[in-house]
Motif scaffolding. Sequence first.
Motif, PDB file in Angstrom:
ATOM      1  N   MET A  34      -4.043   5.376  -6.125  1.00 30.13           N
ATOM      2  CA  MET A  34      -3.499   4.097  -5.673  1.00 30.13           C
ATOM      3  C   MET A  34      -1.993   4.114  -5.810  1.00 30.13           C
ATOM      4  SD  MET A  34      -6.134   1.403  -7.330  1.00 30.13           S
ATOM      5  CE  MET A  34      -7.881   1.430  -6.941  1.00 30.13           C
ATOM      6  N   ASP A  35      -1.314   3.882  -4.672  1.00 35.08           N
ATOM      7  CA  ASP A  35       0.144   3.918  -4.686  1.00 35.08           C
ATOM      8  C   ASP A  35       0.695   2.487  -4.699  1.00 35.08           C
ATOM      9  OD1 ASP A  35       2.792   4.446  -4.473  1.00 35.08           O
ATOM     10  OD2 ASP A  35       2.620   5.823  -2.774  1.00 35.08           O
ATOM     11  N   GLU A  36       1.099   2.033  -5.849  1.00 35.73           N
ATOM     12  CA  GLU A  36       1.588   0.658  -6.020  1.00 35.73           C
ATOM     13  C   GLU A  36       0.707  -0.346  -5.284  1.00 35.73           C
ATOM     14  OE1 GLU A  36       5.770   0.131  -5.592  1.00 35.73           O
ATOM     15  OE2 GLU A  36       6.219   2.212  -6.005  1.00 35.73           O
ATOM     16  N   PRO A  37      -0.572  -0.391  -5.621  1.00 31.40           N
ATOM     17  CA  PRO A  37      -1.503  -1.190  -4.820  1.00 31.40           C
ATOM     18  C   PRO A  37      -1.244  -2.690  -4.922  1.00 31.40           C
ATOM     19  CG  PRO A  37      -2.577  -0.452  -6.816  1.00 31.40           C
ATOM     20  CD  PRO A  37      -1.238   0.244  -6.769  1.00 31.40           C
ATOM     21  N   PHE A  53      -3.103   2.414  -0.366  1.00 33.91           N
ATOM     22  CA  PHE A  53      -1.658   2.493  -0.138  1.00 33.91           C
ATOM     23  C   PHE A  53      -0.935   1.253  -0.646  1.00 33.91           C
ATOM     24  CE2 PHE A  53      -3.807   5.255   2.719  1.00 33.91           C
ATOM     25  CZ  PHE A  53      -2.998   6.360   2.845  1.00 33.91           C
ATOM     26  N   GLN A  54       0.389   1.388  -0.660  1.00 30.91           N
ATOM     27  CA  GLN A  54       1.232   0.328  -1.185  1.00 30.91           C
ATOM     28  C   GLN A  54       1.059  -0.977  -0.410  1.00 30.91           C
ATOM     29  OE1 GLN A  54       5.179   1.700  -1.621  1.00 30.91           O
ATOM     30  NE2 GLN A  54       5.983  -0.254  -2.324  1.00 30.91           N
ATOM     31  N   LYS A  55       1.172  -0.854   0.918  1.00 34.93           N
ATOM     32  CA  LYS A  55       0.997  -2.041   1.748  1.00 34.93           C
ATOM     33  C   LYS A  55      -0.441  -2.025   2.240  1.00 34.93           C
ATOM     34  CE  LYS A  55       3.025  -3.874   5.846  1.00 34.93           C
ATOM     35  NZ  LYS A  55       2.552  -3.050   6.945  1.00 34.93           N
ATOM     36  N   LYS A 102       6.998   9.715  -7.624  1.00 34.98           N
ATOM     37  CA  LYS A 102       5.636   9.295  -7.962  1.00 34.98           C
ATOM     38  C   LYS A 102       4.711   9.391  -6.758  1.00 34.98           C
ATOM     39  CE  LYS A 102       7.050   5.160  -8.991  1.00 34.98           C
ATOM     40  NZ  LYS A 102       8.485   5.162  -8.719  1.00 34.98           N
ATOM     41  N   SER A 103       5.151   8.814  -5.623  1.00 33.24           N
ATOM     42  CA  SER A 103       4.302   8.843  -4.431  1.00 33.24           C
ATOM     43  C   SER A 103       4.095  10.276  -3.966  1.00 33.24           C
ATOM     44  CB  SER A 103       4.939   8.045  -3.301  1.00 33.24           C
ATOM     45  OG  SER A 103       5.116   6.717  -3.695  1.00 33.24           O
ATOM     46  N   THR A 104       5.154  11.055  -4.030  1.00 27.11           N
ATOM     47  CA  THR A 104       5.053  12.453  -3.624  1.00 27.11           C
ATOM     48  C   THR A 104       3.995  13.160  -4.466  1.00 27.11           C
ATOM     49  OG1 THR A 104       7.393  12.420  -3.056  1.00 27.11           O
ATOM     50  CG2 THR A 104       6.371  14.575  -3.353  1.00 27.11           C
TER      51      THR A 104
HETATM   52 MG   LIG Z   1       6.592   5.318  -3.795  1.00 28.85          MG
END
Ligand SMILES: [Mg+2]
Lengths: 458, 254
Positions: free
Chosen positions: B174-177, B93-95, B45-47
């Motif tokens: 948005m990556d797992e925001p 980003f996620q974090k 997914k992130s890729t």
């Molecule tokens: Mg990911």
Amino acid sequence: MDIFDITIVILAISTASYFFAVKKITKISNTNDIRPDSILSYYGKIAAIWAFVPAFSLLLFYSFLSPIFSEMVFIEKLSKIFPEHTESQLDLAFAQLQNVANGILENPDININRLAVELKSWDETSLAVRSWVVFMLLAITALFSYSRLTPKFKARKTVESFLQKLFLGAAVVAILITIAIVASLLFEALRFFEVYNIFEFLFGTHWSPNIAIRDDQVGSSGSFGMLPVLSGTLLIALIAMMVALPIGIFSAIYMTEFASKGVRDFIKPTLEILAGIPTVVYGFFAALMAAPFFRSLGLSLGMDVSSESALAAGAVMGIMIIPFISSLSDDVMNSVPQSLKDGSIGLGATKAETVINVVLPAALPGLVGAFLLAVSRAIGETMIVVMAAGHAANLTANPLEAVTTVTVQIVSLLTGDTVFDSPKTLSAFALGITLFVVTLLLNIGALTVSRKLSEKYD
Amino acid sequence: MSDKIKIQVEDVNVFYGDIQALFDVTLDIKSKEITSLIGPSGCGKSTFLRCMNRMNDVIDGCRVEGKITIDGENIYDADKDPVLLRARVGMVFQKPNPFPKTIFENVAYGPKIHGLASNTSELREIVENSLEQAGLMDEVKDRLNDSATDLSGGQQQRICIARAIAVNPEIILMDEPCSALDPIATARVEELMGNLSNNYTIVIVTHSMQQAARVSTNTAFFHLGHLVEFNATKQIFTNPSDKRTEDYITGKVG
Ligand SMILES: [Mg+2]
Ligand SMILES: Nc1ncnc2c1ncn2[C@@H]1O[C@H](COP(=O)(O)OP(=O)(O)O)[C@@H](O)[C@H]1O
């Protein structure tokens, strides 16, 4: 038995104590069906510690104190034979006596010979006594701990508290040694300030330490104003930093942010080789290549460059410091989280913009620390300046002239004929403590600045 | 809601060195809607998200093949500049990763770099407007000059959203925001996403199927680097056509 043999015996007994203790505890707990307080190996460890530590400490203590004691005794005896000798002459006589006792020297004096025989038998007795008392103590502690150990004993806790004390001891030793060095430096420097005014030393602008070494020599009385020496040190350090800082930091930026892995794998070892070159090699590179190069460059531009210019020494010192700065900055910048860089790149910033706006500010505390450490190094560096900087103390800010440095002066004050209590020799300690204070201030500065900055960027 | 297609992904394959992370992914993302990407960890997914703003370019050894067009232009064309692309396609980003600078400087970062403001009052306007859109203005208006890293996690994440909005992008990735946020902060970010979808095309990676169901119009399910199913969110969650999707959303895998 020498120290090494005795140590082996102590180790052997300690190892044996380990196994005996484990065996004893196993047996008691099995027959009485009780669970020991700790894992079995802790009983072995505590038995080994009890056997090893007292005996070994006594061994070290004895070996350290007994020569001091015998020296005291025999100097006392020597002083009866040579009542007119001064303290240092007595020291010398004792050294001779030792050589006679060991058969290295021969001495016609019957008194000395008699004393030498005495010293020899004293030493032999002392060695025998050493083995004896150490083994006695070893036997006592080993047996005592063996008899005392029961499964109820809190072996794990005791080992833990022993280890804590051991670590504390190491820290204390390190601190004590530092204090001792500084104290002796300070002590000798104070002796210098008894014969030379401290304000003239600190603020005087004339440095020429050449005074009569012996009383019957004629010569000037010497002048110890350290400002030109300190300014020379700072000038050369400044030039070094002007070379090292941009090259070091820029190459670190290139390595962390731009270089592909292959290139980085080539550049990093190369810089480490630069760091591995002995300073004496940099020294003759500075003296034989850089200095003539700057001189002829200056001539072709119509400038008069001294053949021992601050520029040459400083530039080469800068080259020496490059790997230091680049590897420290590399570490610091690598520790800036990738997520921050991604945040910047993700907003459409270029790599260079990211470095300038995000990486450098976040790495700033570490970079300042690296910078100040490098300055301390430049100030304390000796070999390059001994070979490439001058000896004449010029108070100048002109990098094309020759200047001298604190380290160069200390070297020249203490090499060759020296008398320990002449102001000339003592002034080296005053310079030494000056150098120490300057680098100490820089280090404190480094710490406070990086703490301040990291508060801001945390 | 328009049915205009914003991003067209065709036969995208991604490799990390010799390892292939995505296989022939093809899908269309509609303009001004929220599309969510779900699937088990490590499914790509992130890729995939990073393909759309070419963040994969920054990763050593990562190679992207295929075609991704935004408004009909292939972003992987040789003459396309990824740096300019990233101004059009923002990323969260996620974090939460606010810069260790003040709140104001964080939001002003993008506009400054891209020269979006010709003077300080314009810059201030952009910053305030972005914070407003990110629903953060009331909370921080008195402390714009405080460090952004002192804010709570949820506030930090909304700073990052404001920071992305400030560059005036068309798309926000948005990556797992919300994965590092508590439920209340999550609810606020979700509400914010709903508002933002009026103006922006949003693609969100999420681990939470409830979140995908709550916020998105369309959902793509990835498995082991393959796009298994892409459909209206409602359809995916009520009537998945693939067994693997069904297993995942019913909690049998992942
Ligand atoms: Mg990911
Ligand atoms: N920087 C990288 N280098 C090498 N492999 C990577 C990298 N990032 C991701 N991968 C691999 O690609 C696959 C997909 O990862 P990712 O896209 O992060 O999955 P997801 O976001 O769905 O959890 C995983 O197998 C992962 O190990």
